[in-house]
Design a protein around this motif. Structure first.
Motif, PDB file in Angstrom:
ATOM      1  N   THR A  61      21.010  45.633  52.084  1.00 52.12           N
ATOM      2  CA  THR A  61      22.038  44.627  52.321  1.00 52.12           C
ATOM      3  C   THR A  61      23.313  44.956  51.563  1.00 52.12           C
ATOM      4  N   PHE A  62      23.158  45.402  50.330  1.00 50.69           N
ATOM      5  CA  PHE A  62      24.315  45.781  49.518  1.00 50.69           C
ATOM      6  C   PHE A  62      25.101  46.906  50.183  1.00 50.69           C
ATOM      7  N   ALA A  63      24.397  47.895  50.715  1.00 47.23           N
ATOM      8  CA  ALA A  63      25.058  49.034  51.357  1.00 47.23           C
ATOM      9  C   ALA A  63      25.881  48.588  52.556  1.00 47.23           C
ATOM     10  N   LEU A  64      25.319  47.750  53.391  1.00 47.27           N
ATOM     11  CA  LEU A  64      26.054  47.272  54.565  1.00 47.27           C
ATOM     12  C   LEU A  64      27.230  46.392  54.157  1.00 47.27           C
ATOM     13  N   GLY A  65      27.071  45.628  53.093  1.00 46.30           N
ATOM     14  CA  GLY A  65      28.170  44.802  52.607  1.00 46.30           C
ATOM     15  C   GLY A  65      29.342  45.639  52.132  1.00 46.30           C
ATOM     16  N   VAL A  66      29.040  46.751  51.448  1.00 46.88           N
ATOM     17  CA  VAL A  66      30.100  47.633  50.954  1.00 46.88           C
ATOM     18  C   VAL A  66      30.837  48.276  52.117  1.00 46.88           C
ATOM     19  N   VAL A  67      30.100  48.817  53.079  1.00 46.24           N
ATOM     20  CA  VAL A  67      30.723  49.502  54.215  1.00 46.24           C
ATOM     21  C   VAL A  67      31.604  48.546  55.019  1.00 46.24           C
ATOM     22  N   SER A  68      31.083  47.379  55.323  1.00 45.02           N
ATOM     23  CA  SER A  68      31.860  46.425  56.125  1.00 45.02           C
ATOM     24  C   SER A  68      33.032  45.862  55.340  1.00 45.02           C
ATOM     25  N   GLY A  69      32.903  45.779  54.016  1.00 45.02           N
ATOM     26  CA  GLY A  69      34.008  45.301  53.197  1.00 45.02           C
ATOM     27  C   GLY A  69      35.174  46.277  53.179  1.00 45.02           C
ATOM     28  N   ILE A  70      34.873  47.574  53.204  1.00 44.20           N
ATOM     29  CA  ILE A  70      35.936  48.578  53.208  1.00 44.20           C
ATOM     30  C   ILE A  70      36.744  48.501  54.495  1.00 44.20           C
ATOM     31  N   THR A  71      36.065  48.439  55.643  1.00 43.89           N
ATOM     32  CA  THR A  71      36.795  48.358  56.916  1.00 43.89           C
ATOM     33  C   THR A  71      37.601  47.073  57.008  1.00 43.89           C
ATOM     34  N   MET A  72      37.087  46.008  56.434  1.00 41.41           N
ATOM     35  CA  MET A  72      37.815  44.743  56.480  1.00 41.41           C
ATOM     36  C   MET A  72      39.102  44.819  55.674  1.00 41.41           C
ATOM     37  N   SER A  73      39.045  45.467  54.517  1.00 41.98           N
ATOM     38  CA  SER A  73      40.224  45.541  53.655  1.00 41.98           C
ATOM     39  C   SER A  73      41.320  46.398  54.272  1.00 41.98           C
ATOM     40  N   PHE A  74      40.946  47.386  55.105  1.00 42.25           N
ATOM     41  CA  PHE A  74      41.960  48.207  55.761  1.00 42.25           C
ATOM     42  C   PHE A  74      42.907  47.366  56.614  1.00 42.25           C
ATOM     43  N   GLN A  75      42.388  46.278  57.152  1.00 42.27           N
ATOM     44  CA  GLN A  75      43.182  45.487  58.085  1.00 42.27           C
ATOM     45  C   GLN A  75      44.354  44.783  57.418  1.00 42.27           C
ATOM     46  N   PHE A  76      44.297  44.608  56.102  1.00 40.59           N
ATOM     47  CA  PHE A  76      45.453  44.032  55.422  1.00 40.59           C
ATOM     48  C   PHE A  76      46.694  44.896  55.662  1.00 40.59           C
ATOM     49  N   GLY A  77      46.493  46.212  55.717  1.00 37.86           N
ATOM     50  CA  GLY A  77      47.622  47.101  55.946  1.00 37.86           C
ATOM     51  C   GLY A  77      47.903  47.365  57.407  1.00 37.86           C
ATOM     52  N   THR A  78      46.835  47.493  58.216  1.00 35.79           N
ATOM     53  CA  THR A  78      47.036  47.868  59.612  1.00 35.79           C
ATOM     54  C   THR A  78      47.440  46.693  60.496  1.00 35.79           C
ATOM     55  N   ASN A  79      46.846  45.531  60.275  1.00 37.29           N
ATOM     56  CA  ASN A  79      47.074  44.391  61.160  1.00 37.29           C
ATOM     57  C   ASN A  79      47.877  43.263  60.529  1.00 37.29           C
ATOM     58  N   TRP A  80      47.842  43.145  59.198  1.00 40.60           N
ATOM     59  CA  TRP A  80      48.461  41.995  58.536  1.00 40.60           C
ATOM     60  C   TRP A  80      49.362  42.425  57.381  1.00 40.60           C
ATOM     61  N   PRO A  81      50.337  43.297  57.641  1.00 39.71           N
ATOM     62  CA  PRO A  81      51.198  43.754  56.537  1.00 39.71           C
ATOM     63  C   PRO A  81      52.015  42.621  55.914  1.00 39.71           C
ATOM     64  N   GLY A  82      52.325  41.597  56.703  1.00 34.87           N
ATOM     65  CA  GLY A  82      53.098  40.475  56.171  1.00 34.87           C
ATOM     66  C   GLY A  82      52.372  39.724  55.079  1.00 34.87           C
ATOM     67  N   PHE A  83      51.045  39.776  55.078  1.00 35.15           N
ATOM     68  CA  PHE A  83      50.267  39.075  54.061  1.00 35.15           C
ATOM     69  C   PHE A  83      50.494  39.694  52.685  1.00 35.15           C
ATOM     70  N   MET A  84      50.340  41.023  52.607  1.00 34.52           N
ATOM     71  CA  MET A  84      50.504  41.679  51.316  1.00 34.52           C
ATOM     72  C   MET A  84      51.965  41.724  50.901  1.00 34.52           C
ATOM     73  N   GLU A  85      52.870  41.816  51.850  1.00 38.51           N
ATOM     74  CA  GLU A  85      54.298  41.795  51.506  1.00 38.51           C
ATOM     75  C   GLU A  85      54.679  40.462  50.868  1.00 38.51           C
ATOM     76  N   LYS A  86      54.101  39.374  51.381  1.00 40.72           N
ATOM     77  CA  LYS A  86      54.466  38.045  50.905  1.00 40.72           C
ATOM     78  C   LYS A  86      53.702  37.658  49.643  1.00 40.72           C
ATOM     79  N   VAL A  87      52.385  37.859  49.617  1.00 41.10           N
ATOM     80  CA  VAL A  87      51.560  37.349  48.513  1.00 41.10           C
ATOM     81  C   VAL A  87      50.778  38.452  47.814  1.00 41.10           C
ATOM     82  N   GLY A  88      51.186  39.701  48.014  1.00 40.34           N
ATOM     83  CA  GLY A  88      50.461  40.817  47.396  1.00 40.34           C
ATOM     84  C   GLY A  88      50.442  40.773  45.881  1.00 40.34           C
ATOM     85  N   ASN A  89      51.454  40.141  45.272  1.00 36.73           N
ATOM     86  CA  ASN A  89      51.481  40.044  43.809  1.00 36.73           C
ATOM     87  C   ASN A  89      50.334  39.207  43.259  1.00 36.73           C
ATOM     88  N   ILE A  90      49.750  38.381  44.103  1.00 39.80           N
ATOM     89  CA  ILE A  90      48.592  37.578  43.700  1.00 39.80           C
ATOM     90  C   ILE A  90      47.310  38.135  44.302  1.00 39.80           C
TER      91      ILE A  90
END
Length: 461
Positions: A61-90
């Motif tokens: 379960t831990f292994a699958l959680g790590v793998v799926s967590g990595i792909t999810m975090s990529f989307q902050f840059g690929t699909n939702w750049p406005g999120f990190m631009e606005k609130v990335g400092n937090i």
């Protein structure tokens, strides 16, 4: 469908898949610690047998959680750049804290848990279990701090349209964090309780009545029976907090259109956003007011208060929030009924696990992954219920999405869905394979493999 809708569906699919696995590892780490401490205190082999079986599932379960967590975090840059631009400092520091204080603990000491029982001193093996369990909880803490802050932002200021932290204590302990964290930790405990009870019931149904299986089933049932009332109380507190800070979400959850008192508890309805009413409504008079305000004539906010003069809806889509909330609550009360009934049968004539009817074992098997369904329903309630905001009052979802061609988002979404479907089927299949394989061994044989020189001590319950 445009880029916004496709990106929302893709992120929803990714986080829906990812959240399944931390929901298990958070509580399963502490249950493994319980098994290990019971073994340390009793030297009863059934507890170590339980530990060795469930630590394999924890690692998977831990292994699958790590793998799926990595792909999810990529989307902050690929699909939702406005999120990190606005609130990335937090958001950036909070995500980093999760890696530094939680992930490293789990990754480093999981190997000792898996392979170190006969290779390191017992105190070190137990200590590794403590640190991994603590790491899973810290991981949940930091992720839920960020998520809660997005719902009830505090401790910040805007400079040139960018969020900057002014008070980290206010950010971390924002108004909804304690309730959201408590609700999630209890949900994890219930998910694991029914997972362990369901797999143990499966092993008993295929003929494995070993002491380890009976012990894990009994532990899981009692855990569920204790946690479910606590979850109901925490859910009530969480609901009151949501009423204070996100009244539009509560209005959608209740299917309440007009701000008024004496609001009924709607058990079932078909909400219609076009006509602003419910069809085929089945309700209990005044109970929604009682639950939300602790008064029969208490005033509950209505959805019509969250429509701008130009007709723009500043409330979430009603139907998905309304239905997902009822799925979550319905499964919760089913968990309460089933776990309490099983405890009754175990106490009746003091027969223990042997007193649980076969039909009820089938019921637990059917509810093996019921915690997943309730967790996803609750997650959809809280996340869809935040719309149209990504960060409440600070950043809308539409303002954060990237300028990506819809065809590109659609192709990656299809790829994700196919891969996740395969992985989910494989994960469930492996769990039941491990259960069947373990049931083909006797406790004495397994214990002899683990500790050849130790005496076998497996008294009856």
């Amino acid at each position: 469908m445009d880029t916004l809708i496709l990106s929302r569906i893709q992120f929803g699919a990714n986080i829906s898949f990812h959240i399944l696995f931390p929901t298990i590892t958070i509580a399963l780490g502490w249950l493994l610690l319980f098994f290990k401490l019971r073994f340390n205190s009793t030297q009863d082999g059934k507890w170590m047998e339980a530990y060795q079986f469930w630590v394999k599932i924890f690692a998977l379960t831990f292994a699958l959680g790590v793998v799926s967590g990595i792909t999810m975090s990529f989307q902050f840059g690929t699909n939702w750049p406005g999120f990190m631009e606005k609130v990335g400092n937090i958001a950036g520091p909070l995500l980093a804290y999760e890696i530094l204080t939680a992930f490293f603990l789990e990754a480093v000491f999981l190997g000792i848990m898996l392979f170190g029982f006969s290779k390191v001193p017992n105190w070190l093996h137990t200590g590794a279990t403590v640190l991994v369990a603590f790491g899973t909880t810290m991981s949940a803490f930091w992720i839920l701090v960020l998520n809660s802050w997005m719902h009830t932002p505090a401790g910040f200021e805007l400079r040139d349209g960018v969020v900057h932290a002014t008070d980290w204590m206010a950010i971390i302990f924002n108004p909804s964090m304690p309730y959201r964290l408590g609700h999630k930790l209890l949900a994890s405990g219930l998910t694991v309780a029914f997972l362990v009870a369901g797999i143990s019931a499966f092993r008993m149904l295929i003929g494995d009545r070993g002491a380890s299986v009976r012990a894990t089933f009994k532990t899981a049932v009692v855990l569920a029976a204790v946690l479910m009332p606590l979850q109901i109380l925490m859910g009530d507190k969480h609901g009151l907090n949501t009423l204070e800070y996100q009244p539009q979400k509560v209005a959608a959850m209740e299917g309440n259109w007009e701000t008024q008192g004496n609001v009924p508890l709607v058990l079932f309805a078909i909400p219609n956003e076009e006509t602003r009413e419910n069809h085929f409504e089945v309700a209990i008079p005044n109970v929604a007011s009682l639950i939300l305000t602790h008064s029969f004539d208490g005033v509950v906010p209505g959805l019509n208060d969250f429509v701008a003069e130009d007709g723009t809806k500043m409330h979430p889509p009603v139907a998905p929030v309304f239905y997902s909330f009822r799925i979550m609550v319905g499964i919760g009360f089913l968990m309460l009924a089933v776990s309490w009934a099983a405890v009754y049968f175990m106490l009746r004539k003091r027969r223990g696990v042997e007193g649980v009817p076969k039909l009820m074992l089938w019921g637990f098997l059917g509810m093996t992954f019921s915690g997943w369904v309730a967790t996803l329903a609750g997650w959809y309630t809280t996340e869809i219920g935040r719309q149209p905001w990504l960060v409440e009052g600070v950043l809308t979802t539409a303002a954060a999405v990237g300028d990506v061609p819809p065809s590109m988002v659609l192709s990656s979404l299809i790829g994700y869905l196919v891969i996740y479907a395969v992985l989910l089927v494989a994960y469930i299949s492996v769990i039941f394979y491990l259960a069947r394989k373990a049931s083909n061994k006797t406790g004495e044989t397994l214990w002899a493999q683990l500790k050849p020189t130790a005496p076998i001590n497996q008294p009856a319950e």
